[in-house]
Write a protein that holds these residues in place. Structure first.
Motif, PDB file in Angstrom:
ATOM      1  N   ILE A  13      14.653  -3.646  24.443  1.00 39.71           N
ATOM      2  CA  ILE A  13      13.311  -4.099  24.827  1.00 39.71           C
ATOM      3  C   ILE A  13      12.542  -4.664  23.634  1.00 39.71           C
ATOM      4  CG2 ILE A  13      13.156  -2.588  26.824  1.00 39.71           C
ATOM      5  CD1 ILE A  13      11.237  -0.804  25.130  1.00 39.71           C
ATOM      6  N   LEU A  14      13.005  -4.375  22.408  1.00 40.58           N
ATOM      7  CA  LEU A  14      12.320  -4.898  21.231  1.00 40.58           C
ATOM      8  C   LEU A  14      13.268  -4.868  20.039  1.00 40.58           C
ATOM      9  CD1 LEU A  14       8.739  -4.367  20.083  1.00 40.58           C
ATOM     10  CD2 LEU A  14      10.547  -3.951  18.442  1.00 40.58           C
ATOM     11  N   ALA A  15      13.218  -5.929  19.233  1.00 36.76           N
ATOM     12  CA  ALA A  15      13.950  -5.988  17.962  1.00 36.76           C
ATOM     13  C   ALA A  15      12.988  -6.552  16.922  1.00 36.76           C
ATOM     14  CB  ALA A  15      15.184  -6.878  18.077  1.00 36.76           C
ATOM     15  N   GLY A  16      12.928  -5.903  15.776  1.00 34.46           N
ATOM     16  CA  GLY A  16      12.034  -6.363  14.720  1.00 34.46           C
ATOM     17  C   GLY A  16      11.850  -5.314  13.657  1.00 34.46           C
ATOM     18  N   ALA A  17      10.598  -5.065  13.283  1.00 34.42           N
ATOM     19  CA  ALA A  17      10.268  -4.069  12.263  1.00 34.42           C
ATOM     20  C   ALA A  17       8.881  -3.516  12.545  1.00 34.42           C
ATOM     21  CB  ALA A  17      10.301  -4.699  10.872  1.00 34.42           C
ATOM     22  N   ASN A  18       8.668  -2.239  12.195  1.00 38.61           N
ATOM     23  CA  ASN A  18       7.391  -1.578  12.409  1.00 38.61           C
ATOM     24  C   ASN A  18       7.086  -0.608  11.270  1.00 38.61           C
ATOM     25  OD1 ASN A  18       6.186   1.074  14.466  1.00 38.61           O
ATOM     26  ND2 ASN A  18       4.976  -0.597  13.666  1.00 38.61           N
ATOM     27  N   PRO A  19       6.799  -1.137  10.074  1.00 39.04           N
ATOM     28  CA  PRO A  19       6.384  -0.243   8.995  1.00 39.04           C
ATOM     29  C   PRO A  19       5.037   0.397   9.331  1.00 39.04           C
ATOM     30  CG  PRO A  19       6.240  -2.535   8.313  1.00 39.04           C
ATOM     31  CD  PRO A  19       6.848  -2.523   9.677  1.00 39.04           C
ATOM     32  N   GLY A  20       4.764   1.530   8.697  1.00 36.03           N
ATOM     33  CA  GLY A  20       3.511   2.208   8.985  1.00 36.03           C
ATOM     34  C   GLY A  20       3.071   3.112   7.862  1.00 36.03           C
ATOM     35  N   LEU A  21       1.840   3.594   7.985  1.00 37.47           N
ATOM     36  CA  LEU A  21       1.317   4.516   6.980  1.00 37.47           C
ATOM     37  C   LEU A  21       0.298   5.449   7.590  1.00 37.47           C
ATOM     38  CD1 LEU A  21      -1.844   3.792   5.971  1.00 37.47           C
ATOM     39  CD2 LEU A  21      -0.664   1.815   5.070  1.00 37.47           C
ATOM     40  N   ILE A  36       2.200  -1.726  11.408  1.00 37.09           N
ATOM     41  CA  ILE A  36       2.373  -3.163  11.239  1.00 37.09           C
ATOM     42  C   ILE A  36       3.602  -3.576  12.035  1.00 37.09           C
ATOM     43  CG2 ILE A  36       2.736  -5.025   9.568  1.00 37.09           C
ATOM     44  CD1 ILE A  36       1.636  -1.808   8.147  1.00 37.09           C
ATOM     45  N   TRP A  37       3.465  -4.586  12.874  1.00 38.59           N
ATOM     46  CA  TRP A  37       4.566  -5.021  13.740  1.00 38.59           C
ATOM     47  C   TRP A  37       4.989  -6.440  13.405  1.00 38.59           C
ATOM     48  CZ3 TRP A  37       7.016  -2.014  17.339  1.00 38.59           C
ATOM     49  CH2 TRP A  37       6.421  -0.788  17.639  1.00 38.59           C
ATOM     50  N   MET A  38       6.293  -6.625  13.228  1.00 45.22           N
ATOM     51  CA  MET A  38       6.913  -7.938  13.114  1.00 45.22           C
ATOM     52  C   MET A  38       8.000  -7.986  14.173  1.00 45.22           C
ATOM     53  SD  MET A  38       7.037  -7.857   9.004  1.00 45.22           S
ATOM     54  CE  MET A  38       7.271  -6.092   9.137  1.00 45.22           C
ATOM     55  N   ARG A  44       8.226  -8.737  25.864  1.00 51.51           N
ATOM     56  CA  ARG A  44       6.862  -9.273  25.945  1.00 51.51           C
ATOM     57  C   ARG A  44       6.612 -10.403  24.955  1.00 51.51           C
ATOM     58  NH1 ARG A  44       3.024  -5.996  28.668  1.00 51.51           N
ATOM     59  NH2 ARG A  44       4.185  -4.836  30.214  1.00 51.51           N
ATOM     60  N   GLY A  45       7.696 -10.906  24.322  1.00 53.20           N
ATOM     61  CA  GLY A  45       7.540 -12.013  23.387  1.00 53.20           C
ATOM     62  C   GLY A  45       7.725 -11.586  21.941  1.00 53.20           C
ATOM     63  N   ALA A  46       7.461 -12.519  21.045  1.00 51.99           N
ATOM     64  CA  ALA A  46       7.629 -12.290  19.611  1.00 51.99           C
ATOM     65  C   ALA A  46       6.293 -12.524  18.917  1.00 51.99           C
ATOM     66  CB  ALA A  46       8.686 -13.231  19.044  1.00 51.99           C
ATOM     67  N   GLY A  47       6.138 -11.914  17.740  1.00 50.83           N
ATOM     68  CA  GLY A  47       4.918 -12.128  16.979  1.00 50.83           C
ATOM     69  C   GLY A  47       4.646 -10.986  16.029  1.00 50.83           C
ATOM     70  N   THR A  48       3.476 -11.039  15.396  1.00 47.10           N
ATOM     71  CA  THR A  48       3.060 -10.010  14.448  1.00 47.10           C
ATOM     72  C   THR A  48       1.755  -9.387  14.922  1.00 47.10           C
ATOM     73  OG1 THR A  48       1.950 -11.689  13.124  1.00 47.10           O
ATOM     74  CG2 THR A  48       4.179 -11.056  12.438  1.00 47.10           C
ATOM     75  N   ALA A  49       1.549  -8.130  14.531  1.00 45.49           N
ATOM     76  CA  ALA A  49       0.330  -7.418  14.915  1.00 45.49           C
ATOM     77  C   ALA A  49       0.084  -6.280  13.937  1.00 45.49           C
ATOM     78  CB  ALA A  49       0.457  -6.857  16.330  1.00 45.49           C
ATOM     79  N   SER A  62      -3.988  -9.499  16.233  1.00 45.28           N
ATOM     80  CA  SER A  62      -2.810 -10.353  16.370  1.00 45.28           C
ATOM     81  C   SER A  62      -3.253 -11.709  16.896  1.00 45.28           C
ATOM     82  CB  SER A  62      -1.807  -9.734  17.348  1.00 45.28           C
ATOM     83  OG  SER A  62      -0.699 -10.580  17.551  1.00 45.28           O
ATOM     84  N   ASP A  63      -2.438 -12.728  16.654  1.00 46.10           N
ATOM     85  CA  ASP A  63      -2.729 -14.008  17.306  1.00 46.10           C
ATOM     86  C   ASP A  63      -2.194 -14.014  18.742  1.00 46.10           C
ATOM     87  OD1 ASP A  63      -0.067 -14.184  16.611  1.00 46.10           O
ATOM     88  OD2 ASP A  63      -0.199 -16.206  15.780  1.00 46.10           O
ATOM     89  N   ASP A  64      -1.384 -13.009  19.103  1.00 50.12           N
ATOM     90  CA  ASP A  64      -0.905 -12.825  20.480  1.00 50.12           C
ATOM     91  C   ASP A  64      -1.443 -11.476  20.966  1.00 50.12           C
ATOM     92  OD1 ASP A  64       0.452 -12.279  22.852  1.00 50.12           O
ATOM     93  OD2 ASP A  64       2.340 -13.145  22.145  1.00 50.12           O
ATOM     94  N   VAL A  65      -2.657 -11.477  21.509  1.00 53.06           N
ATOM     95  CA  VAL A  65      -3.302 -10.216  21.866  1.00 53.06           C
ATOM     96  C   VAL A  65      -2.602  -9.504  23.025  1.00 53.06           C
ATOM     97  CG1 VAL A  65      -5.538 -10.840  20.892  1.00 53.06           C
ATOM     98  CG2 VAL A  65      -5.048 -11.377  23.286  1.00 53.06           C
ATOM     99  N   ASP A  66      -1.913 -10.235  23.898  1.00 51.51           N
ATOM    100  CA  ASP A  66      -1.177  -9.577  24.976  1.00 51.51           C
ATOM    101  C   ASP A  66      -0.012  -8.760  24.414  1.00 51.51           C
ATOM    102  OD1 ASP A  66      -2.857 -10.618  26.944  1.00 51.51           O
ATOM    103  OD2 ASP A  66      -1.624 -12.406  27.202  1.00 51.51           O
TER     104      ASP A  66
END
Length: 187
Positions: A13-21, A36-38, A44-49, A62-66
Motif C-alpha cells: 500500500i506504500l513504498a518510500g521513507a518515513n523518518p521521524g523524531l 517526515i514522509w517521502m 493514494r499517490g506519491a509525494g512528500t509531507a 504538503s503540496d498534496d494535502v489529500d
C-alpha cells in the motif's frame, strides 16, 4: 523470519521513507514530534509531507494535502510515538516539502515555517514485522532504519526545546530520532 499466516498475500500500500523524531524535556516529557514522509508510491499517490505535533497542535504540510491527510490519519495516529499525546484535528497546509536525506549525512527538511535537521547516524539495520497495527488491522512493514544522535526542530524561526533520547547497546543503539529507507507497508 517466519511469516504470519496470509502475509505473503498482503498487497503493497506504500513504498518510500518515513523518518521521524521525538524530542524530550529533562523530565522525560515529549516536547515535539515530527514525521517526515517521502512516498515514492502508494495507493493514494506519491509525494512528500511533514506531520508535526508541538504544544498540543498538529500541523500537516504538503503540496498534496489529500495524500498528507491520509498519511496522518491512517499511519501517524497509530504510531506508538504519538500515544498519550493530545492529538486534535490537524491544521492542513498546502506548501512544498523539500527533503534531503542520506545514510551518510542525515536529513534536512523544510516546509512552510518548519525546519528539521537530523544527524549523527548511530547504526543501519533492517527491521521487519507482519504485526504492525494500523486502523485495527495487522500490516507488514519492512524498512532499513538508521537511529541518529541529534535532531533539531524549528517552527516559525523558533528552536523547539527538547533533546533526542538515545539508548540501547553499543551493538544495537536506539534513538527517538531516526531515518528510514526502503520502507514498504503491506495490508
Amino acid at each position: 523470519m517466519p511469516k504470519a499466516p496470509g502475509s505473503t498475500t498482503r498487497r503493497i500500500i506504500l513504498a518510500g521513507a518515513n523518518p521521524g523524531l521525538r524530542l524530550f524535556n529533562t523530565e522525560g516529557q515529549v516536547t515535539a514530534f515530527a514525521s517526515i514522509w517521502m512516498v515514492d508510491w502508494s495507493i493514494r499517490g506519491a509525494g512528500t509531507a511533514i506531520v508535526v505535533w508541538h504544544d498540543g497542535v498538529v500541523r500537516v504540510v504538503s503540496d498534496d494535502v489529500d495524500l498528507a491527510s491520509w498519511l496522518e490519519r491512517y499511519f501517524v495516529r497509530s504510531f506508538l510515538e504519538v500515544q498519550g499525546l493530545e492529538w486534535p484535528e490537524p491544521a492542513v497546509e498546502r506548501d512544498l516539502v523539500q527533503v534531503s536525506m542520506s545514510l551518510a549525512d542525515g536529513l534536512s527538511a523544510k516546509a512552510a515555517d518548519i525546519r528539521i535537521e537530523m544527524g549523527g547516524i548511530l547504526d543501519r539495520r533492517l527491521f521487519a514485522t507482519d504485526h504492525f497495527r494500523l486502523d485495527e488491522i495487522d500490516h507488514s512493514l519492512s524498512v532499513l532504519i538508521a537511529p541518529v544522535r541529534s535532531a533539531a526542530l524549528t517552527i516559525g524561526g523558533e528552536s523547539i526545546p527538547g533533546l533526542v533520547h538515545v539508548d540501547g547497546t553499543p551493538d544495537r543503539p536506539s534513538s527517538s530520532a531516526f531515518l528510514t529507507f526502503a520502507e514498504v507497508w503491506r495490508r
